[in-house]
Write a protein that holds these residues in place. Structure first.
Motif, mmCIF file in Angstrom:
data_model
loop_
_atom_site.group_PDB
_atom_site.id
_atom_site.type_symbol
_atom_site.label_atom_id
_atom_site.label_comp_id
_atom_site.label_asym_id
_atom_site.label_seq_id
_atom_site.Cartn_x
_atom_site.Cartn_y
_atom_site.Cartn_z
ATOM 1 N N ALA A 64 10.903 14.840 -0.798
ATOM 2 C CA ALA A 64 9.720 15.445 -1.739
ATOM 3 C C ALA A 64 8.764 14.396 -2.033
ATOM 4 C CB ALA A 64 10.292 16.106 -3.039
ATOM 5 N N ILE A 65 9.437 13.073 -2.269
ATOM 6 C CA ILE A 65 8.740 11.914 -2.721
ATOM 7 C C ILE A 65 7.608 11.331 -1.824
ATOM 8 C CG2 ILE A 65 8.779 9.532 -3.408
ATOM 9 C CD1 ILE A 65 11.345 10.399 -5.010
ATOM 10 N N ALA A 92 0.899 -1.363 -0.001
ATOM 11 C CA ALA A 92 -0.043 0.043 -0.101
ATOM 12 C C ALA A 92 0.848 1.096 -0.035
ATOM 13 C CB ALA A 92 -1.112 0.043 0.997
ATOM 14 N N ALA A 93 2.011 1.069 0.799
ATOM 15 C CA ALA A 93 2.866 2.426 0.638
ATOM 16 C C ALA A 93 3.450 2.810 -0.410
ATOM 17 C CB ALA A 93 4.012 2.050 1.791
ATOM 18 N N PHE A 94 3.892 1.597 -1.177
ATOM 19 C CA PHE A 94 4.624 1.565 -2.446
ATOM 20 C C PHE A 94 3.397 2.249 -3.739
ATOM 21 C CE2 PHE A 94 5.659 -0.176 -6.706
ATOM 22 C CZ PHE A 94 7.056 0.280 -6.894
ATOM 23 N N ALA A 95 2.291 1.724 -3.504
ATOM 24 C CA ALA A 95 1.274 1.972 -4.305
ATOM 25 C C ALA A 95 0.925 3.596 -4.345
ATOM 26 C CB ALA A 95 0.204 1.268 -4.120
ATOM 27 N N ARG A 96 0.960 4.239 -3.067
ATOM 28 C CA ARG A 96 0.961 5.683 -2.923
ATOM 29 C C ARG A 96 2.055 6.629 -3.324
ATOM 30 N NH1 ARG A 96 -0.618 3.776 2.113
ATOM 31 N NH2 ARG A 96 1.196 4.343 3.139
ATOM 32 N N LEU A 97 3.098 5.650 -3.744
ATOM 33 C CA LEU A 97 4.337 6.754 -4.252
ATOM 34 C C LEU A 97 3.947 7.179 -5.554
ATOM 35 C CD1 LEU A 97 7.151 4.531 -2.961
ATOM 36 C CD2 LEU A 97 6.329 6.495 -2.001
ATOM 37 N N HIS A 101 8.589 6.057 4.741
ATOM 38 C CA HIS A 101 9.712 6.653 5.049
ATOM 39 C C HIS A 101 11.245 5.680 4.618
ATOM 40 C CE1 HIS A 101 12.972 9.233 6.066
ATOM 41 N NE2 HIS A 101 13.471 8.036 7.209
ATOM 42 N N VAL A 102 10.928 4.370 5.239
ATOM 43 C CA VAL A 102 12.193 3.438 4.783
ATOM 44 C C VAL A 102 11.978 2.824 3.477
ATOM 45 C CG1 VAL A 102 13.012 1.216 5.722
ATOM 46 C CG2 VAL A 102 12.098 2.775 7.239
ATOM 47 N N LEU A 103 10.755 2.911 3.126
ATOM 48 C CA LEU A 103 10.970 2.214 1.583
ATOM 49 C C LEU A 103 11.320 3.237 0.508
ATOM 50 C CD1 LEU A 103 9.542 -0.276 -0.186
ATOM 51 C CD2 LEU A 103 7.529 1.078 -0.096
ATOM 52 N N VAL A 104 10.927 4.383 0.745
ATOM 53 C CA VAL A 104 11.551 5.598 0.087
ATOM 54 C C VAL A 104 12.978 5.727 0.019
ATOM 55 C CG1 VAL A 104 11.486 8.206 -0.610
ATOM 56 C CG2 VAL A 104 9.362 6.954 -0.380
ATOM 57 N N HIS A 105 13.478 5.644 1.312
ATOM 58 C CA HIS A 105 14.920 5.732 1.405
ATOM 59 C C HIS A 105 15.832 4.748 0.686
ATOM 60 C CE1 HIS A 105 18.432 7.008 3.831
ATOM 61 N NE2 HIS A 105 18.700 5.663 3.778
ATOM 62 N N GLU A 106 15.060 3.375 1.104
ATOM 63 C CA GLU A 106 15.864 2.304 0.421
ATOM 64 C C GLU A 106 15.916 2.309 -1.180
ATOM 65 O OE1 GLU A 106 18.044 0.684 2.045
ATOM 66 O OE2 GLU A 106 17.168 1.351 3.974
ATOM 67 N N ILE A 107 14.744 2.511 -1.573
ATOM 68 C CA ILE A 107 14.531 2.641 -3.162
ATOM 69 C C ILE A 107 15.282 4.026 -3.491
ATOM 70 C CG2 ILE A 107 12.975 3.226 -4.982
ATOM 71 C CD1 ILE A 107 10.636 1.627 -3.176
ATOM 72 N N GLU A 122 3.855 7.979 -9.452
ATOM 73 C CA GLU A 122 3.909 7.020 -10.490
ATOM 74 C C GLU A 122 5.333 7.305 -11.162
ATOM 75 O OE1 GLU A 122 1.917 6.143 -14.930
ATOM 76 O OE2 GLU A 122 0.695 7.100 -13.253
ATOM 77 N N ALA A 123 5.904 8.258 -11.390
ATOM 78 C CA ALA A 123 7.245 8.470 -12.162
ATOM 79 C C ALA A 123 8.240 7.868 -11.265
ATOM 80 C CB ALA A 123 7.518 9.878 -12.161
ATOM 81 N N PHE A 124 8.090 7.740 -9.711
ATOM 82 C CA PHE A 124 9.103 7.294 -8.917
ATOM 83 C C PHE A 124 8.874 5.600 -9.052
ATOM 84 C CE2 PHE A 124 10.209 5.705 -4.588
ATOM 85 C CZ PHE A 124 11.584 6.126 -4.889
ATOM 86 N N ARG A 125 7.627 5.233 -9.042
ATOM 87 C CA ARG A 125 7.527 3.701 -8.987
ATOM 88 C C ARG A 125 8.058 3.335 -10.500
ATOM 89 N NH1 ARG A 125 1.995 4.741 -7.998
ATOM 90 N NH2 ARG A 125 1.581 4.171 -9.624
ATOM 91 N N ALA A 126 7.819 3.894 -11.424
ATOM 92 C CA ALA A 126 8.263 3.418 -12.707
ATOM 93 C C ALA A 126 9.776 3.122 -12.793
ATOM 94 C CB ALA A 126 8.102 4.618 -13.826
ATOM 95 N N LEU A 127 10.474 3.885 -12.056
ATOM 96 C CA LEU A 127 12.163 3.851 -11.742
ATOM 97 C C LEU A 127 12.364 2.450 -10.898
ATOM 98 C CD1 LEU A 127 13.156 7.158 -10.696
ATOM 99 C CD2 LEU A 127 13.370 6.032 -13.273
ATOM 100 N N CYS A 128 11.396 1.835 -10.454
ATOM 101 C CA CYS A 128 11.642 0.845 -9.634
ATOM 102 C C CYS A 128 11.165 -0.739 -10.224
ATOM 103 C CB CYS A 128 10.623 0.672 -8.381
ATOM 104 S SG CYS A 128 11.041 2.013 -7.304
ATOM 105 N N GLU A 129 11.031 -0.784 -11.737
ATOM 106 C CA GLU A 129 10.755 -1.882 -12.400
ATOM 107 C C GLU A 129 12.050 -2.940 -12.141
ATOM 108 O OE1 GLU A 129 10.178 -3.608 -16.867
ATOM 109 O OE2 GLU A 129 10.372 -1.263 -16.639
ATOM 110 N N GLY A 130 11.392 -4.111 -11.663
ATOM 111 C CA GLY A 130 12.159 -5.063 -11.250
ATOM 112 C C GLY A 130 12.656 -5.302 -9.996
#
Length: 142
Positions: free
Chosen positions: A135-136, A25-30, A116-122, A32-40
């Protein structure tokens, strides 16, 4: 007049499955442009880091590490496309028990902490600055 309070007597800490749902759920709220960088990128939830990780990171306790990025970041030429034979995918680890311990000691919601931890690690994977990551996070909470 008293405000309504949650009855905590019947509540338990979220188990691994519930924590995975919280992370999804946390990832889904990020954004879209940021999530696109996380492919794979694979997101995993474990109770604690393994002993090898604790030693490698110089941790004094199994509660010292909340999350970890392992792999080759985009800034270093990593990504889902073109994995070398035998190369593991980029992974983000969230450690449930240390996150719950941190949450119990601080004044923030569990959802905010996981985000917070998810964004930091990604952010390590993507090569972002602390300001970019802040900002993300703000966009995810808007």
């Amino acid at each position: 007049m008293a405000t309504s309070r949650t009855d905590w007597s019947g509540l338990a800490a979220p188990d691994l499955a519930a924590f995975e749902e919280l992370a999804e759920a946390a990832f889904a709220r990020l954004p879209e442009a940021f999530r696109a960088l996380c492919e794979g990128v694979v997101i995993r939830v474990e109770d604690f880091p393994d002993d090898e990780t604790l030693d490698e990171m110089g941790c004094e306790s199994e509660f010292d590490l909340l999350g970890l990025f392992r792999g080759t970041g985009l800034a270093q030429g990593g990504g889902a496309v073109g994995l070398a034979t035998g190369q593991l995918p980029n992974m983000v680890w969230l450690y449930r028990r240390p996150l719950l311990d941190y949450w119990a000691e601080h004044d923030e919601t569990l959802g905010h902490l996981v985000t917070h931890v998810l964004v930091h690690e990604i952010g390590h994977h993507v090569g972002l600055s602390d300001a970019d990551m802040a900002a993300i996070e703000a966009a995810a909470e808007a």
